[in-house]
Scaffold this active site. Structure first.
Site, PDB file in Angstrom:
ATOM      1  N   GLY A   1      47.865 -21.981  -9.250  1.00 37.43           N
ATOM      2  CA  GLY A   1      47.217 -20.729  -9.634  1.00 37.43           C
ATOM      3  C   GLY A   1      46.925 -19.879  -8.418  1.00 37.43           C
ATOM      4  O   GLY A   1      47.298 -20.207  -7.287  1.00 37.43           O
ATOM      5  N   ALA A   2      46.259 -18.765  -8.669  1.00 37.20           N
ATOM      6  CA  ALA A   2      45.894 -17.844  -7.595  1.00 37.20           C
ATOM      7  C   ALA A   2      44.396 -17.619  -7.629  1.00 37.20           C
ATOM      8  O   ALA A   2      43.812 -17.418  -8.701  1.00 37.20           O
ATOM      9  CB  ALA A   2      46.628 -16.522  -7.742  1.00 37.20           C
TER      10      ALA A   2
ATOM     11  N   GLU B   1      37.670 -32.274  -5.336  1.00 35.16           N
ATOM     12  CA  GLU B   1      38.252 -33.259  -6.243  1.00 35.16           C
ATOM     13  C   GLU B   1      39.140 -32.543  -7.262  1.00 35.16           C
ATOM     14  O   GLU B   1      38.943 -31.369  -7.573  1.00 35.16           O
ATOM     15  CB  GLU B   1      37.150 -34.037  -6.962  1.00 35.16           C
ATOM     16  CG  GLU B   1      36.257 -33.192  -7.865  1.00 35.16           C
ATOM     17  CD  GLU B   1      35.220 -34.029  -8.588  1.00 35.16           C
ATOM     18  OE1 GLU B   1      35.593 -35.074  -9.174  1.00 35.16           O
ATOM     19  OE2 GLU B   1      34.036 -33.640  -8.580  1.00 35.16           O
TER      20      GLU B   1
ATOM     21  N   GLY C   1      41.675 -28.940 -16.110  1.00 34.42           N
ATOM     22  CA  GLY C   1      41.481 -27.528 -15.785  1.00 34.42           C
ATOM     23  C   GLY C   1      40.188 -26.955 -16.325  1.00 34.42           C
ATOM     24  O   GLY C   1      39.195 -27.667 -16.552  1.00 34.42           O
TER      25      GLY C   1
ATOM     26  N   ASP D   1      26.972 -17.037 -12.558  1.00 36.56           N
ATOM     27  CA  ASP D   1      28.235 -16.820 -13.272  1.00 36.56           C
ATOM     28  C   ASP D   1      28.611 -18.061 -14.076  1.00 36.56           C
ATOM     29  O   ASP D   1      29.758 -18.496 -14.053  1.00 36.56           O
ATOM     30  CB  ASP D   1      29.353 -16.452 -12.283  1.00 36.56           C
ATOM     31  CG  ASP D   1      30.599 -15.937 -12.999  1.00 36.56           C
ATOM     32  OD1 ASP D   1      30.471 -15.415 -14.123  1.00 36.56           O
ATOM     33  OD2 ASP D   1      31.704 -16.070 -12.443  1.00 36.56           O
TER      34      ASP D   1
END
Length: 643
Positions: free
Chosen positions: A287-288, A359, A364, A405
């Site tokens: 991913g980014a 870790e 995900g 958040d």
């Protein structure tokens, strides 16, 4: 070497030339300064006829901005605002300049302790220092070399009352710099003699020891009195906690904000372990991130088993501020040690690319995981996930840390369905978060997950985190559905302020929906603490039967998004036919005129847009009245139709 294209519009003239302006932007400065006068431009900086120039004698590991402006004979008559193209680059690292300042900290009969200042021009990240020393009378025929990661070293095994010469040179990724000039130091003739600097150190050490003893006695008295009061007045869980070698007193913050450090790199090295890049193998990009790519890979430390890790990398050409912001997440994460907080394995700061290693969480983010496995978990499994998140947040709250958040997208799930709180870098302003929106007070925050007082007054506390937890609870029970669906951020702010709260997800246990409503109390002091939330979830896990009672329409709050102009109230109805008959009496009856109900398939496919014309709004993800009624019909099998 800079190269640019010819202007698309030359202004109808052929006397076009180019000027290149060089600026150097230092850390913390809003206005960039012009480059040094000894920077060379080949063939020149102004009056260029071609579209290329070579710039020489720049500093290494430095940010430069070049502005290229096209001009002709009438450019001076144009408005004052310049038109130019700009490019910002970071030069590569180079060998550092020599160390010029070395001082003696302490001497004894057989050792000398020294420290020095970093080279004036590091030209990159200093990896280590090479210290070379030898006896003065031997004239470098026999010497010893030591390597030091920091700016200090102790030379041991020396001869008493002997002069030594010493040189130091620094190393970056580009190699070693020039050696310093030779510095001369002597060991003491007597093992008990110490330098004046050392005597000051000893005096300070003695004073500190006395102060620590006095403070320990005072603290012991205070703790003894507090514990006596605690045993008589407070329940067991309110007593003092001793854990991980730390004494935790109520009201004392144990989290240290890395942004309070004058040198942010000091916080990184204090709270995060420095890893050797050779121990890390990157397998693939997954991913980014905000600052670069996110990869999966393997970490193999000496004498330890190889483990799977996640690796965040800092993209090339970063600024000092970007590097500081990137590593601040590691400085925060490194302070936490809890099974429901993502674990930091370490950082790589002394070579490129700069990395944060954590870790690896196989499943995900929680929101994507739930969407992929819609309706595949039992109620107990979902409550177990929620309990883990609450436990992690209780730990953060006890540490004095406010997340700001908390959302399902920032919870990671491993192969054992253990949920762990992550993404601690976003306690700063969320400039690049797609879920964020501008507020009237400036900056960006994730509106759908944020408490009203945090949106209006930027008042972020553990209570505002509790509000966000209520939204996460709703996300989990709806299997990753988007909070407030397609409503705009401004509509969400307005509706919540007027008292609207999300309805219970399908088949949501009443106890969990009540917990959501408690977390969404407008008065933040009325919201449950995370310790209470964990206790509530523990009781539900011990009593699974309580999860069978689902939330019904009586627990659903008034929907303030619906049109209030009509004073008519629709009662609870037992069948879909009754519902349609009742609907025909409302202002929207034109939409259903002539409709006879036998099953959902007989209904016309009336769109949400058609219903809006007659004053009906469908609140929720359903875009078609038929699918809405189907959902209501399936819900009504266990009770009245929720209109």
């Amino acid at each position: 070497i800079l190269d640019w294209s010819w202007p698309e519009d030359t202004g109808g003239r052929k006397d076009v030339s180019f000027t290149v302006l060089c600026k150097r932007c230092r850390q913390g400065q809003r206005v960039c300064e012009a480059c040094r006068s000894n920077v060379r431009f080949l063939p020149r900086a102004a009056g260029l006829q071609n579209t290329t120039v070579t710039v020489g004698d720049l500093l290494a590991h430095t940010n430069y901005t070049f502005e290229i402006e096209a001009q002709n004979g009438v450019s001076q008559l144009a408005p004052t605002m310049r038109q130019y193209a700009a490019v910002t680059i970071t030069t590569n690292q180079a060998a550092p300049s020599p160390v010029t300042v070395i001082r003696k900290d302490r001497t004894s009969r057989n050792s000398i302790s020294l420290s020095w200042l970093e080279p004036e021009r590091p030209n990159g990240i200093i990896l280590d220092y090479e210290v070379k020393y030898y006896q003065k009378q031997e004239q470098e025929t026999s010497y010893t070399i030591l390597r030091s990661k920091g700016c200090n070293v102790t030379l041991g095994g020396l001869k008493a009352d002997t002069a030594y010469l010493l040189q130091i040179r620094a190393r970056t990724a580009a190699g070693y710099g020039a050696s310093s000039r030779s510095f001369e130091f002597e060991t003491s003739p007597d093992s008990f003699s110490i330098s004046s600097e050392s005597s000051q150190v000893v005096l300070i050490a003695i004073s500190s020891s006395v102060a620590i003893i006095l403070l320990t006695v005072l603290l012991y008295v205070v703790i003894g009195r507090f514990c006596g009061y605690s045993k008589s007045k407070q329940p067991d869980e309110k007593r003092l906690h001793f854990g991980n070698g730390h004494l935790r007193l109520p009201g004392i913050r144990t989290y240290v904000d890395p942004h309070t450090y004058e040198d942010p790199s000091q916080a990184v090295h204090e709270f995060a372990k420095e890893l050797d890049a050779s121990c890390i193998a990157i397998d693939k990009v997954v991913g980014a991130g905000e600052f670069g790519e996110v990869c999966s890979g393997r970490l193999r430390l000496p004498n330890k088993k190889e483990i799977c890790v996640a690796i965040k990398t800092l993209k090339a050409g970063y600024t000092d501020k970007q590097r500081r912001d990137f590593l601040s997440e590691a400085s925060i994460m490194g302070q936490f040690d809890h099974p429901n907080i993502i674990r930091l394995e370490g950082v790589v700061t002394r070579s490129k690319p700069v990395m944060i290693v954590t870790e690896y969480m196989e499943n995900g983010s929680l929101d994507s995981f739930l969407k992929k496995h819609d309706a595949q978990f039992t109620g107990i499994q979902l409550v177990g996930m929620l309990r883990g998140i609450a436990s992690g947040m209780r730990y953060l709250s006890d540490m004095g840390y406010v997340h700001r958040d908390l959302a399902a997208r920032n919870i990671l799930v491993n192969s054992n369905l253990v949920c762990k709180v992550s993404d601690f870098g976003l306690s700063r302003v969320l400039e690049d978060d797609p879920e964020a929106a501008y507020t009237t007070r400036g900056g960006k925050i994730p509106i759908r997950w944020t408490a009203p007082e945090a949106i209006s007054y930027r008042k972020f506390t553990s209570a505002s985190d509790a509000w966000s937890y209520g939204i996460v609870l709703w996300e989990v029970m709806s299997y990753g559905e988007r909070p407030y669906w397609e409503m705009s951020n401004q509509d969400v702010i307005k509706a919540v302020d007027e008292g609207y709260r999300l309805p219970p997800p399908m088949d949501c246990p009443a106890a969990l929906y009540q917990l959501m409503l408690d977390c969404w109390q407008k008065e933040r002091n009325n919201r449950p603490k995370f310790e209470q939330i964990v206790s509530i979830l523990d009781k539900l896990i011990r009593n699974p039967g309580s999860l069978k009672i689902t939330a019904n329409t009586s627990s659903r709050p008034a929907n303030l998004l619906l049109d209030r102009s009509s004073s008519e109230v629709v009662p609870s109805l037992d069948t879909m036919g009754d519902w349609l008959d009742s609907v025909r009496t409302l202002p929207c009856k034109e939409a259903f005129s002539g409709v006879s109900y036998s099953s959902c398939d007989t209904l016309p496919k009336t769109s949400a847009e058609d219903l809006k014309k007659v004053g009906v709004t469908i609140v929720g993800p359903q875009k078609n009245i038929v699918s809405s009624i189907k959902a209501l019909e399936s819900h009504s099998k266990n009770g009245p139709v929720p209109v």
